[in-house]
Scaffold this motif. Structure first.
Motif, PDB file in Angstrom:
ATOM      1  N   GLY A 465      36.626 -43.689  63.048  1.00 37.86           N
ATOM      2  CA  GLY A 465      37.809 -42.832  63.060  1.00 37.86           C
ATOM      3  C   GLY A 465      39.080 -43.545  62.692  1.00 37.86           C
ATOM      4  N   VAL A 467      41.892 -45.393  60.526  1.00 37.23           N
ATOM      5  CA  VAL A 467      42.333 -45.322  59.137  1.00 37.23           C
ATOM      6  C   VAL A 467      43.383 -46.373  58.805  1.00 37.23           C
ATOM      7  CG1 VAL A 467      43.390 -43.874  57.394  1.00 37.23           C
ATOM      8  CG2 VAL A 467      41.852 -42.877  59.041  1.00 37.23           C
ATOM      9  N   ILE A 504      41.426 -37.273  54.847  1.00 38.42           N
ATOM     10  CA  ILE A 504      42.296 -36.336  55.559  1.00 38.42           C
ATOM     11  C   ILE A 504      43.754 -36.702  55.310  1.00 38.42           C
ATOM     12  CG2 ILE A 504      43.002 -35.556  57.852  1.00 38.42           C
ATOM     13  CD1 ILE A 504      40.122 -36.087  58.752  1.00 38.42           C
ATOM     14  N   THR A 525      38.248 -32.683  58.594  1.00 40.93           N
ATOM     15  CA  THR A 525      38.601 -33.035  59.963  1.00 40.93           C
ATOM     16  C   THR A 525      37.474 -32.669  60.916  1.00 40.93           C
ATOM     17  OG1 THR A 525      40.875 -32.572  59.414  1.00 40.93           O
ATOM     18  CG2 THR A 525      40.347 -32.729  61.730  1.00 40.93           C
TER      19      THR A 525
ATOM     20  N   LEU B 494      39.622 -39.100  69.874  1.00 38.13           N
ATOM     21  CA  LEU B 494      40.014 -38.346  68.666  1.00 38.13           C
ATOM     22  C   LEU B 494      40.742 -39.284  67.706  1.00 38.13           C
ATOM     23  CD1 LEU B 494      41.383 -34.848  69.742  1.00 38.13           C
ATOM     24  CD2 LEU B 494      39.200 -35.451  68.735  1.00 38.13           C
ATOM     25  N   PRO B 495      40.284 -39.367  66.473  1.00 38.93           N
ATOM     26  CA  PRO B 495      40.940 -40.266  65.523  1.00 38.93           C
ATOM     27  C   PRO B 495      42.413 -39.896  65.357  1.00 38.93           C
ATOM     28  CG  PRO B 495      38.886 -39.447  64.615  1.00 38.93           C
ATOM     29  CD  PRO B 495      39.136 -38.686  65.872  1.00 38.93           C
ATOM     30  N   SER B 496      43.256 -40.909  65.305  1.00 40.96           N
ATOM     31  CA  SER B 496      44.680 -40.606  65.266  1.00 40.96           C
ATOM     32  C   SER B 496      45.071 -39.954  63.946  1.00 40.96           C
ATOM     33  CB  SER B 496      45.503 -41.862  65.515  1.00 40.96           C
ATOM     34  OG  SER B 496      45.247 -42.809  64.518  1.00 40.96           O
ATOM     35  N   VAL B 497      44.265 -40.143  62.904  1.00 36.73           N
ATOM     36  CA  VAL B 497      44.607 -39.498  61.631  1.00 36.73           C
ATOM     37  C   VAL B 497      44.491 -37.978  61.774  1.00 36.73           C
ATOM     38  CG1 VAL B 497      42.280 -39.653  60.653  1.00 36.73           C
ATOM     39  CG2 VAL B 497      44.220 -39.540  59.148  1.00 36.73           C
ATOM     40  N   VAL B 498      43.563 -37.538  62.620  1.00 33.84           N
ATOM     41  CA  VAL B 498      43.411 -36.103  62.855  1.00 33.84           C
ATOM     42  C   VAL B 498      44.638 -35.568  63.576  1.00 33.84           C
ATOM     43  CG1 VAL B 498      42.068 -34.407  64.130  1.00 33.84           C
ATOM     44  CG2 VAL B 498      40.901 -36.191  62.864  1.00 33.84           C
ATOM     45  N   LEU B 499      45.058 -36.308  64.611  1.00 34.44           N
ATOM     46  CA  LEU B 499      46.247 -35.872  65.346  1.00 34.44           C
ATOM     47  C   LEU B 499      47.467 -35.875  64.428  1.00 34.44           C
ATOM     48  CD1 LEU B 499      45.715 -37.757  68.709  1.00 34.44           C
ATOM     49  CD2 LEU B 499      45.181 -35.403  68.158  1.00 34.44           C
ATOM     50  N   PHE B 501      47.555 -35.492  61.173  1.00 40.41           N
ATOM     51  CA  PHE B 501      47.469 -34.388  60.226  1.00 40.41           C
ATOM     52  C   PHE B 501      47.837 -33.068  60.902  1.00 40.41           C
ATOM     53  CE2 PHE B 501      43.930 -31.282  59.908  1.00 40.41           C
ATOM     54  CZ  PHE B 501      44.474 -30.473  58.937  1.00 40.41           C
ATOM     55  N   LEU B 502      47.326 -32.880  62.130  1.00 47.90           N
ATOM     56  CA  LEU B 502      47.671 -31.653  62.848  1.00 47.90           C
ATOM     57  C   LEU B 502      49.165 -31.607  63.142  1.00 47.90           C
ATOM     58  CD1 LEU B 502      44.714 -31.273  65.340  1.00 47.90           C
ATOM     59  CD2 LEU B 502      45.280 -29.795  63.435  1.00 47.90           C
ATOM     60  N   MET B 616      52.437 -35.201  69.818  1.00 49.80           N
ATOM     61  CA  MET B 616      51.101 -35.608  69.382  1.00 49.80           C
ATOM     62  C   MET B 616      50.752 -37.011  69.880  1.00 49.80           C
ATOM     63  SD  MET B 616      48.903 -33.781  67.942  1.00 49.80           S
ATOM     64  CE  MET B 616      48.838 -32.073  67.446  1.00 49.80           C
ATOM     65  N   MET B 683      49.038 -43.868  62.432  1.00 50.40           N
ATOM     66  CA  MET B 683      48.823 -42.724  61.533  1.00 50.40           C
ATOM     67  C   MET B 683      49.668 -41.516  61.924  1.00 50.40           C
ATOM     68  SD  MET B 683      47.076 -44.003  59.330  1.00 50.40           S
ATOM     69  CE  MET B 683      46.899 -42.599  58.277  1.00 50.40           C
TER      70      MET B 683
END
Lengths: 555, 759
Positions: A465, A467, A504, A525, B494-499, B501-502, B616, B683
């Motif tokens: 996860g 990046v 993403i 995602t 939860l990957p921080s890139v997801v957070l 992006f959200l 976030m 991120m």
């Protein structure tokens, strides 16, 4: 009577501080709601991006739409019109509509006021065509024209469905052929040419070039060139054929557009699908998403290279992290003299897990890429310099950087599970005459294996996860080739790679059309989260079992 | 190994076992030590990368070449410092071959007609010499250096002269000449002496044209002439033309400076200033431009040294010179000056005192005494050679190693007055469009940004995480607890890139229009919790007994959703009541918080702001604080809790007065680790802020953090450049900060563990 009285007294006994208990419960509720909501949102949006939506045709009022009277599209957002929220005015609704046909309208999206819309219908027969370029096209099919025979099949006729299917199928076969020629065959010729050129250059630099060798190389290059020409001609011919057959489409706004079948990836009738038809299409799209290459600056097509890159990188990382982490943990727990120094080292290693990942990325760039990679290039790849081979980011350096980042996780987990192996078991083994290493190898390690595995899985989840460090050591938005392929030496560890997390970031943040990329980002995602969550759940389950197993034996 | 007891052979371990055992012992020990050293070696590696940032310049004398005791006026050189030249009396040009054995070759300048040379100046940036003649003419001579690869790697020079151009009246002598070429045009200026004019000195300037033909650049021709004598200072002594060729600086013998600016075809006097006014000796010893032509380096005969830069003062509308930097004084009256062509470095020599200084940071890069007196100085184009001509006719060649003059402690953490700004400030701007750009490398705005993000994240996360931890560890039904903990752990993974992006694509657009709603929810939710809790605890026991302790959260879930929805819908109403601003487009009143905020507070409202990041990042931090704090509290020995409850304390009293104080160290360590995570988060910040390095605490504007700065700039930073090393310094600060915070937390936790052991 007396009993009743006590009861009533009891009724008014107040426990001190109940209010605070309620306040505290709010914290938990907020936390839980947020996580459930967020996961739900991603799941919903991710799944939705594959689900075929019906296409509406909006009839616009005369005064509003200018020349265009009708427009077809899917409603993607409904909102109150901005800047009109004062009490006096009634808030008008604004719809965001995905109109597709970007080549005709200039944009895939359009905003309509509720006041502009006269009527909304969902007419049957509307076709949505997925194209290689310019996103989807939506319209009413008119006819299929076969370029070679000059035959035209109108949409009214019974043959139409079959003719269109055949034309699209033929085009898909040709596309596969073209891809095979261009990617595989021409690719391998290119690889050979490059290696010949490098050999020539290294011979030249060492002044060992003899006439014979020169001739040999020139001959090989010549024959490769010939092959290349042949293949290129064949590919060109096929490409030409792709444009022969066309689908004629009438857009809702009245224009007629032709689409060459070579540009058609797939098509369906969104308003004529039943539930199972939609379900079938859903799975079809899902599979394509997983196995196809991306198109149109990553906003369309699949994410196969990103999945592949993530998996290869994570596996490489595990291979690197496991032996080192376990050896270090065994040393710390079993061999090192427990004292102040070891305690300090233990704290230091634990705390490395809390050091920001970007710091590891910085280290990876400075140490692996520039120092180690640069040295490797000087020693073994000097013929291609100044173009770097290992002296630039690549999947190997990325894996090693993440391995360094996750090694504390593995060390801590392994140490904990080694410590959890009961003393009695060890002493029993030693008393039976086993040597120290035999005890560790045959008794302690097997008992600690699930715990070590947990640590490894947690490390993999963290690595998959992450990046930020990858952005410094070799991830790219579009890699021309995979890190593993059919060309010798099969594993190309110096290559740059694609990664789900970076995908993403790139789509959501650097895409030219962020709105059009949104379904793709949510789908990616969802996939990444599923991967990470499953790895974590797996680790948690193993740990829970382990806890039960050693519940009595620990310490 | 001799066996003290005579063990029977069948009880002895086999040699193979012992061998494997000892091999593995060494292997594990060596491997373990190696891995741990490697892991800790990260620190050392990063340290070695940033160490050169704080090194001073080094100057090493390589050789000295005798060039004859002529009164040389100019010392110039090529990019590599391989073939310098000296210009002496009467316009003699002598090249010194430093690549070879120091041979001197004299080259004749190919003037179109012979004139008596009375003045000469040198433009190192353009590699051009300008000569002034006895009869009021001047001539531009290009010194062209080329590399000749035919006979080894040699530098060859050639001279090309433009025609003589008149700048003064007939019969006047050129005393000083200045010339420069900008992108817009060319300008020459001179101080002339004409005996007929009663010995009064004149100041003249002339623009120049150069026709572009198919054959390349044509010959130089005179354009508009200017006579500045009347406007300029009396007794003009020095004259300079800036790099843009649109201004002339004239200094008088008394030390006053006039600044003329060319606009609309006229050279007008814009400013007159006196740099050393009030000093014992207010005259000027040297006056030269720094690289870029925006700053003047001035010295006086006492050795005082200051830099004057062009900037628009507060309330002004045109750029004038102001004193921006003061350097330590030189030992005597400076007589040699040279500036670098790579950066804002300059060299001053006063007698035997040599000083290398950096114009941006007020730093002295090298300072020392030489065994000879310096007459002329020069720095090579690549900034790696320094040439000094001493008074005895010897040319000394130094190698200069100063790769990172831009950085010093002051430059990284202090206020710096950059060129063009009207006050000193903290700035981060690492790259610019032109060669003479001043990199601004202050880490302060990044540190402030990091703290800003961290503080907003913690404000949001700490109350929620701690309340959830207290509730889960103390009050929650155990079966539910077994579900809550893994859920929170998944949240942590939860990957921080997801957070990120959200935050950027989902949350930011929603929050942009719904700020009042958010504040409504933030107020309503705790208020409801308190009110409902109070009301329920006031119920008679006969009703209350149906509310089983440990299940409060189940009632609160629908309540929370309801209140959140209510707050969400209430927001726009509140906005209509309180946040109404006039609409500039229509003149009517509209309710819009986004416009109200800048109007009232004067700070901007951005879509990607600290509120979004705080939310976030808080989300990323909550599970970490929760897990550790919950562990600390549930590890409080059961005996303590049971004792408290048995003595009649309520469950809240037990939690508040027994559990919390006992676990305080653990909770504190949870906060520290949460802080460490927020500080290093990359991120989310990269995606959800504008990444502008600003210095404020406004919740509705963005920021740039240390970590985001690395992620954004390091991929583009050239290897081993100053920027590269400065980014490593940023990484080092992050490393040290989080490492220190985590170590403190870990020590606290171990301390807590020891404490519990004794209970």
């Amino acid at each position: 009577m007396r009993e009743q009285k006590t009861n009533r007294l009891h009724d008014f006994v107040r426990t001190k501080g109940e209010v605070y208990v309620w306040l505290a419960s709010m914290g938990l509720v907020i936390g839980l709601t947020m996580i459930v909501f967020l996961l739900g949102l991603i799941l919903w949006e991710g799944v939705k991006s594959f689900w075929p939506e019906p296409v509406a045709v909006f009839e616009l009022r005369q005064d509003a739409g200018g020349a265009m009277q009708q427009i077809a599209g899917q409603i993607t957002k409904e909102q109150e019109k901005a800047g009109q929220a004062t009490a006096a005015e009634n808030a008008a609704l604004e719809y965001q509509i995905r109109t597709a046909n970007r080549d005709t309208y200039g944009s895939s999206y359009r905003y309509l006021d509720s006041s502009q819309i006269a009527s909304v219908t969902y007419p049957s027969g509307l076709v949505e065509v997925e194209r290689m370029e310019f996103g989807n096209a939506v319209g009413f099919p008119e006819s299929v024209v076969f370029g070679k025979s000059g035959r035209t099949v109108a949409s009214g006729s019974e043959e139409f469905a079959g003719a269109l299917a055949k034309a699209v199928q033929d085009a898909a076969t040709r596309r596969a052929q073209i891809e095979k020629i261009e990617k595989k065959e021409i690719g391998s010729i290119n690889a050979e040419m490059t290696s010949l050129r490098n050999r020539e250059r290294s011979l030249k630099s060492k002044d060992e070039k003899t006439a014979e060798e020169e001739k040999e190389i020139a001959g090989k290059v010549g024959s490769l060139q010939g092959e290349f020409e042949k293949l290129a001609t064949r590919a060109r011919e096929l490409r030409g054929e792709q444009k022969n057959d066309v689908l004629v489409l009438r857009l809702a706004s009245g224009e007629t557009r032709t689409i060459a079948t070579g540009d058609i990836v797939g098509y369906f009738y969104p308003n004529d699908l039943g539930f199972f038809g939609k379900l079938g299409l859903f799975f079809h799209r899902l599979v394509l998403f997983l196995i196809e290459n991306p198109r149109e600056a990553n906003t369309e097509g699949g994410i196969y290279p990103a999945i592949f890159g993530t998996v290869v990188m994570t596996l490489l990382m595990s291979v690197a992290v496991m032996p080192f982490g376990i050896v270090a943990a065994i040393y710390l727990r079993e061999y090192a003299k427990q004292g102040f120094m070891v305690r300090c080292v233990r704290i230091a290693v634990n705390n490395l897990a809390g050091v920001p990942s970007i710091v590891f990325g910085v280290f990876g760039l400075g140490f692996f890429v520039y120092l180690a990679g640069g040295t490797l290039d000087q020693l073994f790849f000097s013929e291609t310099l100044p173009t770097p081979t290992f002296g630039t980011g690549g999947v190997l350096w990325a894996a090693l950087t993440l391995a360094l980042m996750t090694v504390p996780v593995v060390i801590v987990a392994t140490e904990e599970s080694l410590a959890a192996v009961p003393r009695g078991v060890r002493e029993g083994s030693l008393a039976c005459g086993a040597s120290k290493w035999q005890t560790i190898q045959r008794v302690v390690l097997p008992a600690a294996a699930p715990g070590i595995l947990t640590g490894l899985i947690l490390a993999m989840a963290r690595g998959a996860g992450e990046v930020a460090p990858l952005m410094l050591v070799g991830v790219v938005k579009l890699a021309p080739s995979l890190p593993l392929d059919g060309d010798f030496p099969f594993a190309h560890l110096e290559r740059k790679f694609m990664h789900l997390g970076f995908h993403i970031f790139d789509l959501g943040f650097q895409s030219p059309d962020a709105e059009a990329a949104k379904p793709m980002v949510f789908a990616t995602t969802l996939l990444l989260i599923l991967l990470v969550v499953f790895l974590n759940l797996f680790a948690i389950i193993i740990r829970e079992r382990l806890r039960k197993k050693y519940a009595t034996g620990a310490f | 190994m001799p066996d003290p007891i005579d063990t029977p052979a069948r009880f002895r371990p086999s040699k193979a076992v012992l061998f494997v055992d000892s091999v593995m012992t060494y292997f594990v020990k060596a491997g373990g030590v190696l891995v741990i050293t490697a892991v800790l070696g990260i620190f050392a590696f990063i340290f070695f990368q940033i160490y050169p940032l704080f090194k001073k310049a080094s100057l090493q004398e390589m050789r000295a070449v005798a060039v004859g005791e002529t009164d040389y006026k100019i010392l110039g050189m090529d990019e590599w410092g391989a073939l310098p030249f000296l210009v002496g009396e009467g316009g003699v040009v002598r090249f010194v071959d430093l690549a070879g054995d120091g041979q001197i070759s004299e080259k004749k300048v190919p003037f179109d007609s012979e004139k008596n040379i009375t003045a000469v100046s040198w433009l190192p940036e353009k590699s051009e010499l300008v000569f002034g003649s006895e009869d009021g003419f001047f001539c531009v001579v290009a010194v062209n250096y080329t590399r000749d690869f035919s006979g080894g790697n040699k530098v060859v020079a050639s001279l090309k002269a433009e025609p003589w151009i008149a700048i003064g009246p007939e019969g006047s002598r050129v005393e000083a000449i200045a010339y420069n070429e900008g992108s817009e045009g060319k300008l020459a200026a001179a101080i002339l002496f004409s005996p007929e004019n009663g010995g009064k000195k004149e100041v003249r300037a002339v623009t120049l044209r150069q026709k572009k033909t198919i054959m390349g650049a044509g010959k130089l021709e005179a354009g508009i002439p200017f006579d500045l004598t009347e406007k300029a200072v009396k007794n003009p002594d020095r004259i300079l033309v800036n790099k843009g060729a649109d201004s002339v600086v004239v200094a008088s013998q008394e030390g006053e400076i006039d600044y003329f600016y060319l606009s609309d075809g006229a050279l007008g006097l814009r400013q007159r200033f006196h740099p050393f006014e009030g000093a014992k000796d207010s005259r000027i010893a040297t006056l030269n431009y720094l690289l870029g032509g925006v700053s003047l380096v001035a010295t006086n005969p006492e050795g005082l040294n200051s830099v004057w830069s062009l900037y628009v003062p507060e309330g002004g509308n045109s750029r004038v010179f102001g004193k921006t930097k003061t350097f330590p004084a030189m030992a005597g009256s400076p007589d040699a000056y040279a500036n670098s062509l790579r950066n804002k470095e300059f060299l001053l020599a006063a007698g035997d005192h040599l000083s290398l200084r950096y114009g941006t940071t007020e730093a002295v890069r090298w300072d020392g005494k030489l065994p000879y007196k310096v007459k002329l100085a020069g720095i090579s184009g690549k900034n790696d050679r320094v040439l000094l001509l001493d008074t005895e006719g010897k040319l000394h060649v130094f190698s200069l190693d100063d790769p990172h003059p831009e950085t010093s402690f002051n430059a990284l953490f202090g206020k710096i007055w950059y060129e063009g700004q009207n006050a000193p400030g903290y700035d981060w701007q690492s790259t610019g469009g032109s060669d003479d750009f001043e990199p601004k490398l202050s880490l302060v705005p990044l540190i402030v940004g990091t703290l800003k993000g961290t503080i907003y994240a913690l404000i949001f996360a700490v109350p929620i995480a701690l309340m959830a931890a207290i509730y889960t560890s103390q009050f929650l039904e155990p079966r539910a607890r077994r579900l809550v903990k893994p859920t929170m752990e998944i949240m942590a993974s939860l990957p921080s890139v997801v957070l990120g992006f959200l935050a950027a694509l989902w949350l930011a657009p929603i929050l942009e229009t719904r700020v009042p709603s958010l504040f409504c929810i933030a107020v309503l939710v705790p208020v409801t919790a308190v009110l409902v809790g109070y009301a329920l605890s006031m119920l008679p026991m006969s009703v209350r007994q149906y509310l089983r302790p440990g299940y409060e959260f189940l009632i609160f879930i629908p309540l929370f959703l309801l209140v959140s929805w209510g707050g969400w819908e209430l927001g726009p109403q509140i906005e209509k009541l309180f946040f109404v601003v006039p609409d500039p487009a229509t003149g009517g009143q509209i309710a819009d918080f986004r416009r109200w905020w800048p109007l009232v507070t004067g700070t901007p409202f951005e879509q990607r702001n600290s509120l979004v990041v705080g939310f976030m990042m808080g989300f990323a931090v909550i599970p970490i604080i929760f897990t550790i704090a919950e562990d600390a509290m549930s590890n409080v020995p059961v005996a303590l809790r049971s004792g408290s409850l048995a003595l009649g304390a309520s469950r809240w009293q037990t939690a508040r007065y027994v559990v919390l104080p006992t676990a305080a160290a653990g909770i504190f360590s949870a906060l520290m680790i949460g802080l460490g995570r927020a500080v290093g988060e990359t991120m989310i910040v990269v995606m959800a802020t504008g990444n502008t390095p600003i210095m404020d605490m406004n919740i509705f504007s963005g920021m740039r953090t240390l970590s985001a700065n690395i992620a954004v700039e390091l991929p583009e930073a050239p290897h081993h450049s100053t920027l590269y090393r400065t980014l490593f310094l940023g990484a080092m600060m992050l490393f040290l900060l989080t490492f220190a915070v985590n170590t403190a937390a870990e020590v606290l936790r171990q301390h807590l563990r020891e404490k519990f052991k004794t209970i």
